[in-house]
Design a protein around this motif. Structure first.
Motif, PDB file in Angstrom:
ATOM      1  N   GLY A   1       0.783  -1.226   0.000  1.00  0.00           N
ATOM      2  CA  GLY A   1       0.000   0.000   0.000  1.00  0.00           C
ATOM      3  C   GLY A   1       0.812   1.273   0.000  1.00  0.00           C
ATOM      4  O   GLY A   1       0.257   2.356  -0.205  1.00  0.00           O
ATOM      5  N   LEU A   2       2.122   1.167   0.229  1.00  0.00           N
ATOM      6  CA  LEU A   2       2.969   2.364   0.178  1.00  0.00           C
ATOM      7  C   LEU A   2       3.267   2.718  -1.281  1.00  0.00           C
ATOM      8  O   LEU A   2       3.336   1.831  -2.142  1.00  0.00           O
ATOM      9  CB  LEU A   2       4.271   2.133   0.935  1.00  0.00           C
ATOM     10  CG  LEU A   2       4.161   1.918   2.443  1.00  0.00           C
ATOM     11  CD1 LEU A   2       5.550   1.752   3.056  1.00  0.00           C
ATOM     12  CD2 LEU A   2       3.441   3.078   3.106  1.00  0.00           C
ATOM     13  N   PRO A   3       3.482   3.994  -1.576  1.00  0.00           N
ATOM     14  CA  PRO A   3       3.715   4.410  -2.966  1.00  0.00           C
ATOM     15  C   PRO A   3       5.153   4.133  -3.413  1.00  0.00           C
ATOM     16  O   PRO A   3       5.869   5.030  -3.861  1.00  0.00           O
ATOM     17  CB  PRO A   3       3.420   5.912  -2.918  1.00  0.00           C
ATOM     18  CG  PRO A   3       3.811   6.319  -1.536  1.00  0.00           C
ATOM     19  CD  PRO A   3       3.444   5.147  -0.644  1.00  0.00           C
ATOM     20  N   ILE A   4       5.567   2.854  -3.321  1.00  0.00           N
ATOM     21  CA  ILE A   4       6.971   2.548  -3.607  1.00  0.00           C
ATOM     22  C   ILE A   4       7.304   2.695  -5.092  1.00  0.00           C
ATOM     23  O   ILE A   4       8.462   2.894  -5.450  1.00  0.00           O
ATOM     24  CB  ILE A   4       7.349   1.130  -3.122  1.00  0.00           C
ATOM     25  CG1 ILE A   4       6.539   0.060  -3.860  1.00  0.00           C
ATOM     26  CG2 ILE A   4       7.170   0.999  -1.625  1.00  0.00           C
ATOM     27  CD1 ILE A   4       6.970  -1.354  -3.529  1.00  0.00           C
TER      28      ILE A   4
ATOM     29  N   MET B   1      11.182  -1.453  -7.776  1.00  0.00           N
ATOM     30  CA  MET B   1      11.700  -0.724  -6.624  1.00  0.00           C
ATOM     31  C   MET B   1      11.854  -1.738  -5.520  1.00  0.00           C
ATOM     32  O   MET B   1      10.965  -2.558  -5.279  1.00  0.00           O
ATOM     33  CB  MET B   1      10.744   0.395  -6.196  1.00  0.00           C
ATOM     34  CG  MET B   1      11.269   1.216  -5.017  1.00  0.00           C
ATOM     35  SD  MET B   1      10.923   0.485  -3.395  1.00  0.00           S
ATOM     36  CE  MET B   1      11.429   1.800  -2.302  1.00  0.00           C
ATOM     37  N   ALA B   2      12.990  -1.724  -4.844  1.00  0.00           N
ATOM     38  CA  ALA B   2      13.236  -2.695  -3.779  1.00  0.00           C
ATOM     39  C   ALA B   2      14.347  -2.203  -2.878  1.00  0.00           C
ATOM     40  O   ALA B   2      15.098  -1.281  -3.219  1.00  0.00           O
ATOM     41  CB  ALA B   2      13.613  -4.059  -4.360  1.00  0.00           C
ATOM     42  N   ARG B   3      14.445  -2.818  -1.717  1.00  0.00           N
ATOM     43  CA  ARG B   3      15.619  -2.596  -0.881  1.00  0.00           C
ATOM     44  C   ARG B   3      16.834  -3.149  -1.610  1.00  0.00           C
ATOM     45  O   ARG B   3      16.777  -4.217  -2.229  1.00  0.00           O
ATOM     46  CB  ARG B   3      15.465  -3.294   0.469  1.00  0.00           C
ATOM     47  CG  ARG B   3      14.598  -2.551   1.475  1.00  0.00           C
ATOM     48  CD  ARG B   3      14.734  -3.186   2.849  1.00  0.00           C
ATOM     49  NE  ARG B   3      16.095  -3.074   3.355  1.00  0.00           N
ATOM     50  CZ  ARG B   3      16.450  -2.392   4.434  1.00  0.00           C
ATOM     51  NH1 ARG B   3      15.553  -1.738   5.119  1.00  0.00           N
ATOM     52  NH2 ARG B   3      17.710  -2.369   4.840  1.00  0.00           N
ATOM     53  N   ALA B   4      17.947  -2.438  -1.509  1.00  0.00           N
ATOM     54  CA  ALA B   4      19.180  -2.924  -2.124  1.00  0.00           C
ATOM     55  C   ALA B   4      19.806  -4.031  -1.289  1.00  0.00           C
ATOM     56  O   ALA B   4      20.518  -4.898  -1.806  1.00  0.00           O
ATOM     57  CB  ALA B   4      20.168  -1.768  -2.306  1.00  0.00           C
TER      58      ALA B   4
ATOM     59  N   MET C   1       5.956  -6.425  -0.533  1.00  0.00           N
ATOM     60  CA  MET C   1       5.759  -5.282  -1.411  1.00  0.00           C
ATOM     61  C   MET C   1       4.746  -5.631  -2.490  1.00  0.00           C
ATOM     62  O   MET C   1       4.694  -6.774  -2.948  1.00  0.00           O
ATOM     63  CB  MET C   1       7.085  -4.878  -2.069  1.00  0.00           C
ATOM     64  CG  MET C   1       8.180  -4.499  -1.093  1.00  0.00           C
ATOM     65  SD  MET C   1       9.705  -4.006  -1.925  1.00  0.00           S
ATOM     66  CE  MET C   1      10.199  -5.573  -2.642  1.00  0.00           C
ATOM     67  N   ASN C   2       3.976  -4.642  -2.909  1.00  0.00           N
ATOM     68  CA  ASN C   2       3.053  -4.843  -4.020  1.00  0.00           C
ATOM     69  C   ASN C   2       3.819  -5.078  -5.314  1.00  0.00           C
ATOM     70  O   ASN C   2       4.898  -4.524  -5.529  1.00  0.00           O
ATOM     71  CB  ASN C   2       2.141  -3.629  -4.190  1.00  0.00           C
ATOM     72  CG  ASN C   2       1.189  -3.441  -3.029  1.00  0.00           C
ATOM     73  OD1 ASN C   2       1.375  -2.557  -2.211  1.00  0.00           O
ATOM     74  ND2 ASN C   2       0.177  -4.285  -2.946  1.00  0.00           N
TER      75      ASN C   2
END
Length: 426
Positions: free
Chosen positions: A365-368, A381-384, A395-396
């Motif tokens: 739900g976060l605008p990642i 988009m992701a954690r490195a 994550m969505n």
């Protein structure tokens, strides 16, 4: 190989206030670490694709209302972290790589990704920067945007809000400075009460749950769940599964599979820690654009036998109980408790978790993916990099098809079994 072409500082485009910004107890006890993230963009032959000049110009504009982020993390006379709003600037690195977008098809967070595509930093300890950016141009014409944000200053929601505004300014979505949604930086809204009132047991925070060595051998994987697979998991969560959240259903399932894959004994106690956003749990709620840490940790506990022998519904119920206790009064009691703690800094070290534990974080739900700088949305988009063993992120799917990406870090001797039975047990 990644070659650094340029490293500069971007300062606010206008003069900004110079002062010290007090940070709350929730900021004090979070990770003394940077959160590294990467955004992947595929070029479609656009002119001036990810123009460095455009990015720097819009970043300078964004740093006017977000001016504390151009400062440095410091320490006050009592050893508490604070932000020195100096306007010194945000590091901006330009690099190039022989990799292509397709090389990231089987992406998983790792030390290599962090070292290659997130901006380098000298130290996580004050005095240090708060945010930094790295734009890496790939051989195929694509770009990896690497971002780091210091967790003592920003939680995930705060950092994503900054990226959202930065990207909107760059693409021309906000062409008038007066239209920039103002961030809320007054952390005194989360001050302890003048007369501390501790009504709950917060002793779980008296020790650091993380092991000191974050470099202990572990592997990270990204497992994708379709909308139908998520429903299959929810169907195991009792008759009223329509009211079970996606986060609880998936994490309870991961908890069960991890206990099996780790080969834990039936009478072992296993812990599931979760980060809970308290913005809307407070009365009144925090301002929508609050820039700081507004999460705290809660814990669900069971024996391994209970988790393994039952459907994920048992884990869901334990999670529900642990999360529902986070009320307005609980948060205020916790902040008061931290005010009496002798060693807040000792709680900030991060690393892997014991073999019996998991730590789950929801980015659902976060605008990642809401990071269109004018050249389209990111493909990923992701954690490195994750902190270490036991970390779980949800994550969505970037395709917005109702799917979820499950990012898991486990011990090397557990990961093979975990991946094998993750889909089989479904």
């Amino acid at each position: 190989m990644v070659e650094i072409l340029e490293s500069t500082l971007v300062v606010p485009s206008e003069e900004t206030p110079n002062h010290k910004l007090w940070l709350s107890n929730l900021d004090q006890v979070t990770s003394r670490a940077y959160t590294p993230t990467v955004y992947l963009y595929r070029s479609k032959g656009e002119p001036d694709f990810f123009s460095v000049q455009s990015l720097k110009s819009s970043l300078a504009k964004a740093l006017v209302p977000f001016y504390p982020l151009a400062g440095r993390l410091g320490l006050d006379q009592n050893g508490r972290v604070e932000i020195n709003c100096t306007g010194d600037g945000v590091p901006f690195v330009v690099a190039r790589s022989g990799s292509t977008i397709d090389d990231f098809k089987d992406f998983a967070p790792s030390q290599e990704i962090r070292d290659s595509f997130a901006p380098p930093v000298e130290s996580v300890d004050p005095p240090c920067i708060l945010v930094a950016f790295q734009v890496t141009y790939l051989r195929c014409g694509g770009v990896v945007l690497g971002v780091i944000s210091h967790h003592n200053a920003l939680d995930g929601k705060s950092a994503l809000f900054f990226i959202k505004i930065f990207s909107a300014i760059t693409r021309g979505g906000i062409d008038d400075a007066a239209l920039i949604p103002l961030p809320f930086f007054d952390h005194t809204i989360l001050s302890a009460r003048s007369l501390p009132t501790i009504l709950f047991d917060h002793d779980d925070y008296s020790t650091n749950i993380f092991q000191s060595n974050s470099s202990s051998p572990h592997l990270t994987t990204v497992l994708k769940l379709s909308k139908d697979q998520i429903q299959t998991i929810k169907n195991t969560c009792g008759d009223d599964n329509s009211r079970v959240s996606t986060f609880r259903a998936i994490v309870a399932y991961v908890w069960k599979i991890a206990c099996i894959a780790r080969g834990l004994k039936g009478n072992d106690e296993t812990q599931l820690y979760m980060a809970v956003d308290v913005r809307n749990r407070l009365n009144p709620p925090l301002p929508q654009n609050y820039m700081g840490n507004a999460t705290l940790r809660t814990k669900a506990v069971a024996t391994v036998e209970e988790i393994v022998a039952n459907s994920p519904s048992l884990g869901v119920e334990r999670m529900k109980t642990a999360i529902h206790k986070i009320t307005d009064e609980f948060v205020k009691s916790f902040i008061d408790y931290l005010d009496t703690s002798a060693d807040l800094a000792g709680l900030t070290k991060r690393g892997g978790l014991p073999r019996t534990s998991l730590f789950a974080v929801s980015w659902l739900g976060l605008p990642i993916h809401d990071a269109d700088f004018g050249w389209g949305m990111p493909e990923l988009m992701a954690r490195a990099q994750l902190y270490g063993c036991g970390c779980v992120y949800l994550m969505n799917s970037p395709e917005e098809d109702g799917g979820v990406a499950v990012v898991v870090a486990l011990e090397e001797d557990s990961m093979g079994c975990f991946k094998k039975i993750f889909y089989e047990q479904m």
